[in-house]
Scaffold this active site. Sequence first.
Site, PDB file in Angstrom:
ATOM      1  N   ASP A 175       0.872  -1.168   0.000  1.00 26.79           N
ATOM      2  CA  ASP A 175       0.000   0.000   0.000  1.00 26.79           C
ATOM      3  C   ASP A 175       0.914   1.225   0.000  1.00 26.79           C
ATOM      4  OD1 ASP A 175      -2.365   1.651   0.472  1.00 26.79           O
ATOM      5  OD2 ASP A 175      -1.646   1.817   2.533  1.00 26.79           O
ATOM      6  N   ASP A 178      -1.964  -0.702   5.937  1.00 25.48           N
ATOM      7  CA  ASP A 178      -2.097  -0.014   7.224  1.00 25.48           C
ATOM      8  C   ASP A 178      -3.541   0.216   7.639  1.00 25.48           C
ATOM      9  OD1 ASP A 178      -2.570   2.061   5.259  1.00 25.48           O
ATOM     10  OD2 ASP A 178      -2.273   3.522   6.866  1.00 25.48           O
ATOM     11  N   ASP A 208      -0.145   5.135   0.902  1.00 25.94           N
ATOM     12  CA  ASP A 208      -0.379   6.158   1.924  1.00 25.94           C
ATOM     13  C   ASP A 208      -0.445   5.557   3.322  1.00 25.94           C
ATOM     14  OD1 ASP A 208      -0.689   8.476   0.145  1.00 25.94           O
ATOM     15  OD2 ASP A 208      -2.427   7.375  -0.594  1.00 25.94           O
TER      16      ASP A 208
END
Length: 221
Positions: free
Chosen positions: A8, A173, A10
């Site tokens: 991922d 996240d 961001d």
Amino acid sequence: MINAVIFDMDGTIIDSEPIYEKVNEEIYEKYGLELSQEDHDRHLGANLKDIWTDILDRYQVKEEYAHYKLEDFMEDHIHSSYQGLAENEELELMPGVKEWFEFLKDHGYKMIIASSSYSPVIEHIYQRFELDQYMEGYVGADSIENGKPAPDIFLKAAEKLGVRPEECLVIEDSQHGVQAAYQAGAKVVAFNRAQDESQDLSQADLIIEEFNQENLNKVLR
């Protein structure tokens, strides 16, 4: 056997969340929106289409923007996000993640980015940090039909790398991202640097708080 790693972007490989918080605050204020913390938590990891669909279903924008379509809000938000990242000179890769990239590359793992951001934003980060020396491209929210928590983005990333989803390790996240990777059939590692208890990361195979060699060894076992 793990042959590829999907990252991922961001909040995982770059610490962009504070920048996006400022961008979101400004853009929501522009449209006369006051979102709750629950809204923000629910939107974490989702793409802009799903976020704005949810917002417009539940909130009313200022009358001067009442004629806007979903695409207009999205385009404005994408531009603001790009500008926010481009103008922030202090934005860096997460501590330790570059060492992970180098180790994984040296040991023959394929790598790719799969992000809920849109291609212009990802491309900026990709070029800014010269990620082409590690990654085999990226998959953004504008290249899939269903955003996280649907598995589409990770299925497409695996396809782009020429591997099966079960050969992939996903580093995420957010709750949406972890759920999407789990549904895709990949091994999932949750990166919870902020120790955010608002995100249910229970479907992850492992939860880490930093990118270091000890955690990398655990991840690749």
